[in-house]
Write an enzyme that holds these catalytic residues in place. Structure first.
Site, PDB file in Angstrom:
ATOM      1  N   TYR A   1      69.740  72.246   9.657  1.00 55.47           N
ATOM      2  CA  TYR A   1      68.825  73.393   9.776  1.00 55.47           C
ATOM      3  C   TYR A   1      68.856  74.249   8.507  1.00 55.47           C
ATOM      4  O   TYR A   1      67.801  74.576   7.927  1.00 55.47           O
ATOM      5  CB  TYR A   1      69.230  74.217  11.003  1.00 55.47           C
ATOM      6  CG  TYR A   1      68.572  75.566  11.122  1.00 55.47           C
ATOM      7  CD1 TYR A   1      67.258  75.681  11.552  1.00 55.47           C
ATOM      8  CD2 TYR A   1      69.273  76.732  10.818  1.00 55.47           C
ATOM      9  CE1 TYR A   1      66.657  76.935  11.669  1.00 55.47           C
ATOM     10  CE2 TYR A   1      68.689  77.984  10.936  1.00 55.47           C
ATOM     11  CZ  TYR A   1      67.371  78.083  11.364  1.00 55.47           C
ATOM     12  OH  TYR A   1      66.786  79.307  11.472  1.00 55.47           O
TER      13      TYR A   1
HETATM   14  N1  LIG Z   1      66.837  84.116  15.965  1.00 55.36           N
HETATM   15  C1  LIG Z   1      67.635  83.930  14.918  1.00 55.36           C
HETATM   16  O1  LIG Z   1      68.863  84.127  14.988  1.00 55.36           O
HETATM   17  C2  LIG Z   1      67.046  83.500  13.591  1.00 55.36           C
HETATM   18  C3  LIG Z   1      67.802  83.765  12.446  1.00 55.36           C
HETATM   19  C4  LIG Z   1      67.287  83.389  11.204  1.00 55.36           C
HETATM   20  C5  LIG Z   1      66.061  82.768  11.141  1.00 55.36           C
HETATM   21  N2  LIG Z   1      65.359  82.518  12.273  1.00 55.36           N
HETATM   22  C6  LIG Z   1      64.052  81.853  12.106  1.00 55.36           C
HETATM   23  O2  LIG Z   1      63.059  82.731  12.591  1.00 55.36           O
HETATM   24  C7  LIG Z   1      61.930  81.996  13.074  1.00 55.36           C
HETATM   25  C8  LIG Z   1      61.573  82.455  14.462  1.00 55.36           C
HETATM   26  O3  LIG Z   1      62.701  82.291  15.305  1.00 55.36           O
HETATM   27  P1  LIG Z   1      62.850  83.123  16.669  1.00 55.36           P
HETATM   28  O4  LIG Z   1      64.259  83.600  16.731  1.00 55.36           O
HETATM   29  O5  LIG Z   1      61.759  84.114  16.809  1.00 55.36           O
HETATM   30  O6  LIG Z   1      62.654  81.941  17.733  1.00 55.36           O
HETATM   31  P2  LIG Z   1      61.969  81.962  19.183  1.00 55.36           P
HETATM   32  O7  LIG Z   1      62.171  83.274  19.850  1.00 55.36           O
HETATM   33  O8  LIG Z   1      62.486  80.719  19.844  1.00 55.36           O
HETATM   34  O9  LIG Z   1      60.399  81.807  18.878  1.00 55.36           O
HETATM   35  C9  LIG Z   1      59.936  80.646  18.251  1.00 55.36           C
HETATM   36  C10 LIG Z   1      58.462  80.771  17.949  1.00 55.36           C
HETATM   37  O10 LIG Z   1      58.055  79.618  17.198  1.00 55.36           O
HETATM   38  C11 LIG Z   1      57.061  78.923  17.903  1.00 55.36           C
HETATM   39  N3  LIG Z   1      57.243  77.487  17.710  1.00 55.36           N
HETATM   40  C12 LIG Z   1      58.313  76.718  18.036  1.00 55.36           C
HETATM   41  N4  LIG Z   1      58.091  75.443  17.684  1.00 55.36           N
HETATM   42  C13 LIG Z   1      56.860  75.388  17.150  1.00 55.36           C
HETATM   43  C14 LIG Z   1      56.046  74.371  16.621  1.00 55.36           C
HETATM   44  N5  LIG Z   1      56.444  73.088  16.579  1.00 55.36           N
HETATM   45  N6  LIG Z   1      54.823  74.691  16.152  1.00 55.36           N
HETATM   46  C15 LIG Z   1      54.395  75.954  16.201  1.00 55.36           C
HETATM   47  N7  LIG Z   1      55.089  76.979  16.688  1.00 55.36           N
HETATM   48  C16 LIG Z   1      56.317  76.689  17.160  1.00 55.36           C
HETATM   49  C17 LIG Z   1      57.177  79.329  19.359  1.00 55.36           C
HETATM   50  O11 LIG Z   1      55.929  79.143  20.016  1.00 55.36           O
HETATM   51  P3  LIG Z   1      55.807  79.114  21.660  1.00 55.36           P
HETATM   52  O12 LIG Z   1      56.186  80.490  22.121  1.00 55.36           O
HETATM   53  O13 LIG Z   1      54.372  78.824  21.931  1.00 55.36           O
HETATM   54  O14 LIG Z   1      56.739  78.068  22.133  1.00 55.36           O
HETATM   55  C18 LIG Z   1      57.598  80.795  19.200  1.00 55.36           C
HETATM   56  O15 LIG Z   1      56.479  81.597  18.941  1.00 55.36           O
HETATM   57  C19 LIG Z   1      62.325  80.516  12.950  1.00 55.36           C
HETATM   58  O16 LIG Z   1      61.804  79.985  11.755  1.00 55.36           O
HETATM   59  C20 LIG Z   1      63.846  80.573  12.889  1.00 55.36           C
HETATM   60  O17 LIG Z   1      64.372  79.442  12.229  1.00 55.36           O
HETATM   61  C21 LIG Z   1      65.809  82.879  13.489  1.00 55.36           C
END
Ligand SMILES: NC(=O)c1ccc[n+]([C@@H]2O[C@H](COP(=O)([O-])OP(=O)(O)OC[C@H]3O[C@@H](n4cnc5c(N)ncnc54)[C@H](OP(=O)(O)O)[C@@H]3O)[C@@H](O)[C@H]2O)c1
Length: 254
Positions: A159
């Site tokens: 990742y």
């Molecule tokens: N949370 C953390 O600790 C963290 C830390 C650093 C970076 N990030 C990064 O931040 C970003 C968002 O993460 P999050 O924490 O907000 O996750 P999340 O709450 O699980 O939300 C994920 C979002 O991405 C969408 N998604 C998932 N797979 C997809 C696909 N194949 N095509 C299009 N959309 C897709 C989902 O759509 P649906 O709702 O329609 O399923 C949802 O809107 C990611 O890139 C993640 O790697 C997260």
């Protein structure tokens, strides 16, 4: 409040950091198009909330990991821009959609690896390539990376490697599109309590306590800690910040 009436496209805007960023952008006067993958219901709630903030909004379906669908997505986007905004262009692209896979390096399968490449690297590369002609001169792109590119936690090798690639790509995007005045930055959130990874940071008390103990501000991040940073980076006040990795982690693993 800054009133720009610029249009932002936030991938994965239905939940978590994308949702929070979309709403924060609307509070700064941006209209917002959010994409969702599976949760249309959640995306429609985000649209309602943005409209309640006095901005225009729309939701479109996108599988950010399937580049074969991007041409169709670009057509849908063109249609909504024309119908709702009477324009061919938008101003801000937030490449946020994605998910995590937790597996030690020796156990990571090719399937897991490919799923991460597709959504976090190949998808971002080719979606941005597909949409760049629709991004206005002097527009902005923000690629969502992770704190895990600076520090290492076991199980996140594949990742974090994709996200590291995105940080390099951020600099190349800034280089090639700077001549159009387009600014490109990467935001690197620390561990944030969202649905990410099955909600582990939010719901697993052991993980939550550990992250809090390794964070200068003494707690895990919340989505509210990130959206405002993303939205601020899109304002004119941040106009000279370009090609940077900006970490928003509350000071993790210092
Ligand atoms: N949370 C953390 O600790 C963290 C830390 C650093 C970076 N990030 C990064 O931040 C970003 C968002 O993460 P999050 O924490 O907000 O996750 P999340 O709450 O699980 O939300 C994920 C979002 O991405 C969408 N998604 C998932 N797979 C997809 C696909 N194949 N095509 C299009 N959309 C897709 C989902 O759509 P649906 O709702 O329609 O399923 C949802 O809107 C990611 O890139 C993640 O790697 C997260």
């Amino acid at each position: 409040m800054e009133k720009t009436h610029k249009i932002a496209l936030v991938t994965g805007g239905s939940r978590g950091l994308g949702r929070n960023s979309a709403i924060a952008l609307s509070k700064k006067g941006f209209d917002v198009i959010v994409t969702y993958h599976s949760r249309k219901d959640e995306a429609e709630l985000v649209v309602k909330e943005i409209e309640a903030n006095g901005q225009k909004a729309a939701a479109l379906q996108l599988d950010a990991s399937d580049i074969a669908t991007f041409e169709h997505f670009a057509v849908l986007l063109a249609d909504v821009l024309k119908e709702k905004w009477h324009t061919e262009h938008f101003d801000v692209l937030i490449n946020n959609a994605g998910f995590g896979v937790h597996a030690p390096l020796v156990d990571t399968t090719e399937e897991q690896f490919d799923s991460l490449v597709n959504v976090h690297l190949k998808g971002v590369f080719f979606l941005t390539q597909k949409l760049i002609s629709r991004i206005s001169d002097h527009g902005r792109i923000i690629n969502v990376s992770t704190g895990l590119t600076r520090f290492a936690l076991e199980g996140y090798g594949a990742y974090a490697a994709m996200k590291g690639a995105i940080e390099v790509l951020t600099r190349y995007m800034a280089k090639e599109w700077g001549r159009r005045g387009i600014r490109v930055n990467a935001i690197a959130p620390g561990a944030i309590a969202t649905d990410f990874q099955g909600g582990a940071v939010r719901d697993n008390q052991g993980i939550n306590d550990f992250i809090g103990s390794q964070t200068a501000l003494g707690r895990v991040g919340e989505a509210d800690d990130i959206g405002g940073v993303v939205a601020s980076l899109c304002t004119d006040e941040m106009g000279w910040v370009n090609a940077q990795r900006i970490e928003a982690s509350g000071g993790m693993f210092l």
